[in-house]
Design a protein around this motif. Sequence first.
Motif, PDB file in Angstrom:
ATOM      1  N   PRO A 284       0.824  -1.208   0.000  1.00  0.00           N
ATOM      2  CA  PRO A 284       0.000   0.000   0.000  1.00  0.00           C
ATOM      3  C   PRO A 284       0.858   1.258   0.000  1.00  0.00           C
ATOM      4  CG  PRO A 284      -0.817  -1.583   1.613  1.00  0.00           C
ATOM      5  CD  PRO A 284       0.515  -2.093   1.147  1.00  0.00           C
ATOM      6  N   CYS A 285       0.443   2.252  -0.761  1.00  0.00           N
ATOM      7  CA  CYS A 285       1.192   3.510  -0.840  1.00  0.00           C
ATOM      8  C   CYS A 285       0.571   4.526   0.100  1.00  0.00           C
ATOM      9  CB  CYS A 285       1.162   4.041  -2.268  1.00  0.00           C
ATOM     10  SG  CYS A 285       2.223   5.479  -2.523  1.00  0.00           S
ATOM     11  N   PRO A 286       1.345   5.090   1.016  1.00  0.00           N
ATOM     12  CA  PRO A 286       0.802   6.136   1.884  1.00  0.00           C
ATOM     13  C   PRO A 286       0.174   7.267   1.070  1.00  0.00           C
ATOM     14  CG  PRO A 286       2.995   5.476   2.622  1.00  0.00           C
ATOM     15  CD  PRO A 286       2.773   4.814   1.302  1.00  0.00           C
ATOM     16  N   VAL A 287      -0.984   7.733   1.519  1.00  0.00           N
ATOM     17  CA  VAL A 287      -1.726   8.754   0.769  1.00  0.00           C
ATOM     18  C   VAL A 287      -0.873   9.998   0.559  1.00  0.00           C
ATOM     19  CG1 VAL A 287      -3.709  10.313   0.859  1.00  0.00           C
ATOM     20  CG2 VAL A 287      -3.997   7.890   1.430  1.00  0.00           C
ATOM     21  N   GLY A 288      -0.171  10.464   1.607  1.00  0.00           N
ATOM     22  CA  GLY A 288       0.654  11.656   1.480  1.00  0.00           C
ATOM     23  C   GLY A 288       1.774  11.481   0.480  1.00  0.00           C
ATOM     24  N   THR A 289       2.369  10.299   0.459  1.00  0.00           N
ATOM     25  CA  THR A 289       3.445  10.010  -0.489  1.00  0.00           C
ATOM     26  C   THR A 289       2.931  10.070  -1.914  1.00  0.00           C
ATOM     27  OG1 THR A 289       4.622   8.612   1.099  1.00  0.00           O
ATOM     28  CG2 THR A 289       5.105   8.246  -1.230  1.00  0.00           C
ATOM     29  N   LYS A 290       1.755   9.487  -2.146  1.00  0.00           N
ATOM     30  CA  LYS A 290       1.232   9.468  -3.516  1.00  0.00           C
ATOM     31  C   LYS A 290       0.819  10.864  -3.965  1.00  0.00           C
ATOM     32  CE  LYS A 290      -1.623   6.804  -6.653  1.00  0.00           C
ATOM     33  NZ  LYS A 290      -2.328   5.534  -6.865  1.00  0.00           N
ATOM     34  N   HIS A 291       0.218  11.642  -3.087  1.00  0.00           N
ATOM     35  CA  HIS A 291      -0.104  13.027  -3.429  1.00  0.00           C
ATOM     36  C   HIS A 291       1.163  13.778  -3.859  1.00  0.00           C
ATOM     37  CE1 HIS A 291      -4.317  13.887  -2.851  1.00  0.00           C
ATOM     38  NE2 HIS A 291      -4.350  13.245  -1.700  1.00  0.00           N
ATOM     39  N   ALA A 292       2.252  13.583  -3.111  1.00  0.00           N
ATOM     40  CA  ALA A 292       3.506  14.276  -3.416  1.00  0.00           C
ATOM     41  C   ALA A 292       4.070  13.828  -4.763  1.00  0.00           C
ATOM     42  CB  ALA A 292       4.518  14.028  -2.306  1.00  0.00           C
ATOM     43  N   MET A 293       3.945  12.520  -5.084  1.00  0.00           N
ATOM     44  CA  MET A 293       4.447  12.019  -6.354  1.00  0.00           C
ATOM     45  C   MET A 293       3.631  12.565  -7.522  1.00  0.00           C
ATOM     46  SD  MET A 293       7.201  10.289  -5.967  1.00  0.00           S
ATOM     47  CE  MET A 293       7.266   9.718  -7.673  1.00  0.00           C
ATOM     48  N   ILE A 294       2.318  12.638  -7.372  1.00  0.00           N
ATOM     49  CA  ILE A 294       1.479  13.174  -8.444  1.00  0.00           C
ATOM     50  C   ILE A 294       1.770  14.655  -8.656  1.00  0.00           C
ATOM     51  CG2 ILE A 294      -0.913  13.666  -9.124  1.00  0.00           C
ATOM     52  CD1 ILE A 294      -1.720  11.063  -7.706  1.00  0.00           C
ATOM     53  N   ASP A 317      -6.264   4.730 -11.988  1.00  0.00           N
ATOM     54  CA  ASP A 317      -5.376   5.753 -12.515  1.00  0.00           C
ATOM     55  C   ASP A 317      -5.319   6.943 -11.557  1.00  0.00           C
ATOM     56  OD1 ASP A 317      -7.672   7.354 -12.978  1.00  0.00           O
ATOM     57  OD2 ASP A 317      -7.860   6.611 -15.025  1.00  0.00           O
ATOM     58  N   ALA A 318      -4.429   7.885 -11.851  1.00  0.00           N
ATOM     59  CA  ALA A 318      -4.194   8.984 -10.923  1.00  0.00           C
ATOM     60  C   ALA A 318      -5.409   9.887 -10.772  1.00  0.00           C
ATOM     61  CB  ALA A 318      -2.981   9.809 -11.392  1.00  0.00           C
ATOM     62  N   GLN A 319      -6.087  10.162 -11.892  1.00  0.00           N
ATOM     63  CA  GLN A 319      -7.240  11.054 -11.817  1.00  0.00           C
ATOM     64  C   GLN A 319      -8.334  10.475 -10.927  1.00  0.00           C
ATOM     65  OE1 GLN A 319      -5.665  10.158 -14.575  1.00  0.00           O
ATOM     66  NE2 GLN A 319      -5.352  11.900 -15.962  1.00  0.00           N
ATOM     67  N   THR A 320      -8.594   9.170 -11.088  1.00  0.00           N
ATOM     68  CA  THR A 320      -9.613   8.526 -10.257  1.00  0.00           C
ATOM     69  C   THR A 320      -9.158   8.449  -8.807  1.00  0.00           C
ATOM     70  OG1 THR A 320     -10.252   7.191 -12.177  1.00  0.00           O
ATOM     71  CG2 THR A 320     -11.095   6.491 -10.039  1.00  0.00           C
ATOM     72  N   TRP A 321      -7.868   8.175  -8.613  1.00  0.00           N
ATOM     73  CA  TRP A 321      -7.347   8.070  -7.247  1.00  0.00           C
ATOM     74  C   TRP A 321      -7.499   9.390  -6.498  1.00  0.00           C
ATOM     75  CZ3 TRP A 321      -3.730  10.397  -4.189  1.00  0.00           C
ATOM     76  CH2 TRP A 321      -3.365   9.723  -3.018  1.00  0.00           C
ATOM     77  N   LEU A 322      -7.310  10.505  -7.178  1.00  0.00           N
ATOM     78  CA  LEU A 322      -7.467  11.799  -6.516  1.00  0.00           C
ATOM     79  C   LEU A 322      -8.889  11.997  -6.002  1.00  0.00           C
ATOM     80  CD1 LEU A 322      -5.335  14.035  -8.906  1.00  0.00           C
ATOM     81  CD2 LEU A 322      -4.802  13.460  -6.518  1.00  0.00           C
ATOM     82  N   GLN A 323      -9.853  11.322  -6.624  1.00  0.00           N
ATOM     83  CA  GLN A 323     -11.237  11.363  -6.149  1.00  0.00           C
ATOM     84  C   GLN A 323     -11.481  10.310  -5.067  1.00  0.00           C
ATOM     85  OE1 GLN A 323     -13.843  10.989  -9.572  1.00  0.00           O
ATOM     86  NE2 GLN A 323     -12.432  12.203 -10.819  1.00  0.00           N
ATOM     87  N   LYS A 324     -10.642   9.252  -5.075  1.00  0.00           N
ATOM     88  CA  LYS A 324     -10.766   8.160  -4.106  1.00  0.00           C
ATOM     89  C   LYS A 324      -9.408   7.905  -3.457  1.00  0.00           C
ATOM     90  CE  LYS A 324     -15.086   6.738  -5.098  1.00  0.00           C
ATOM     91  NZ  LYS A 324     -16.177   6.541  -4.113  1.00  0.00           N
TER      92      LYS A 324
END
Length: 509
Positions: A284-294, A317-324
Amino acid sequence: MHPSHHAKSKPEHQAIIMAGSGTTRTYAELERRSNQIAHALRSLGLQAGDHIAFQLGNCVEFLELVVGAQRAGLVYTPISTHLLQEEVRYIVGNCRAKLLITSPEFEQALTMPLDGTQLEARLIIRGSAPGFASFEALVDEQPDTPIADEQMGIQMLYSSGTTGLPKGVLAELKLGTPIDEPHPVALALVQAFGISAESRYLSTAPLYHAAPITFAVMTLSLGGTVVIMEKFDAEAALRCIEQYHITHSQWVPIMFVRMLKLPEDVRNRYNLSTHRVAVHGAAPCPVGTKHAMIEWWGPVLAEYYASTEGAGFTAIDAQTWLQKPGSVGKSRSDNIHILDDEGNELTAGEVGTIYFSGIARKFEYFDEADKTTGAYNRDGWATVGDVGYLDEDGFLFLTDRKNYMIITGGVNVYPQEVENLLLTHPAVADAAVFGIPHEEFGEAVHAVVQPVADVAADADMEATLIGFMREHLSSIKVPKRVDFSDNLPRHDNGKLYKRRLVEQYQRSA
């Protein structure tokens, strides 16, 4: 298509590039060498359905050997390079390998006792050792045309063994299957991530893991180029994207953490404009880490959830993940079910064990009938023991492995949540959270942290980290103590080897 087709249509196209050494193989060269390897395997008496094992680092011979074994109908098992000698011997014996292949740097394979194994031959690449014949000498003398009984082989990978002995995961192998038979999981990956003949795929992790070997073989089957890092390094990975005009890549979250901790001028030094899809999974990718990568790379991140067993597949995908945020997506081909300990299906938002129905290819744990039976419920749905929940829209969220759950004072604590938080602290390079025995509560939450360079591992830092966690977590989830370590036993696929940490603390208790 099998890589042999691309050897005919575009023989001089680069199939494999080793990022460190610059060694390359064209499709024509891969075709010739894999044919020679298939002949060499037959010369040792190996027939379709036999098992072989190899312990190798990332090298061009690794993929040549895989393609050769695939066209010889063999079951091949890559072994982690981090395992101890007894673990290597266990896997070699358990998978009934008749042949072991390794290279000089892996002492555990070179010197292991042979009792308990069924080995008939041993080969060494780029070197010599007592009891081992030369891989190159054997292969070089073979013809470079296809063997007469060419047929599809299959990989049998072993689970990480983080909570017990590794288990061999074997999908059904039908002898005589043509080498062009499409793999359902590979097809799902192609559809999810758009890999094609024009792709230039960067493999950042060890090839013995499920995702790297699957993505590499899939890219070769499509006629693309595979660029392989011998060993992951955060800045070197960025350099590879620029140097080799990478379009697709595959990562694990701890790699993101390490790249994000690079100095800003280093992070911005490289041209990443060719990079279209950065696939990540395995942990699992930490939410904060993924936000920073995007924010850094743009919406190129694509996450998936799968397993060595092939029991289910989700993607987002990234766009959907930003909503979820935090989700690993929806199922692409299987139905997801969340069950409680009694086997009852749970509703949206309720945490339970993740099951998949209608899986494309059934799996078994090799020579482990009880464990195989335990992986399926009465309806034939499969699980690998992961825990999570579905939201009201059917998106899957992972909580943790069932075996990792801590029960402290009757309350369930999932270590992944605590680890993800710790990784966001600027002083933390890596973190592991697990339960240790406690007289009153049964288990106590405990953390071991690897600090970043130049950070003092002392009582003040322990107090700082505990205070940081108390700001974001309920008190029951906050570790009572934080210890420090120079290096945590983390697999290169991103998963913590928690069993070794837990055993260490049990011995000292």
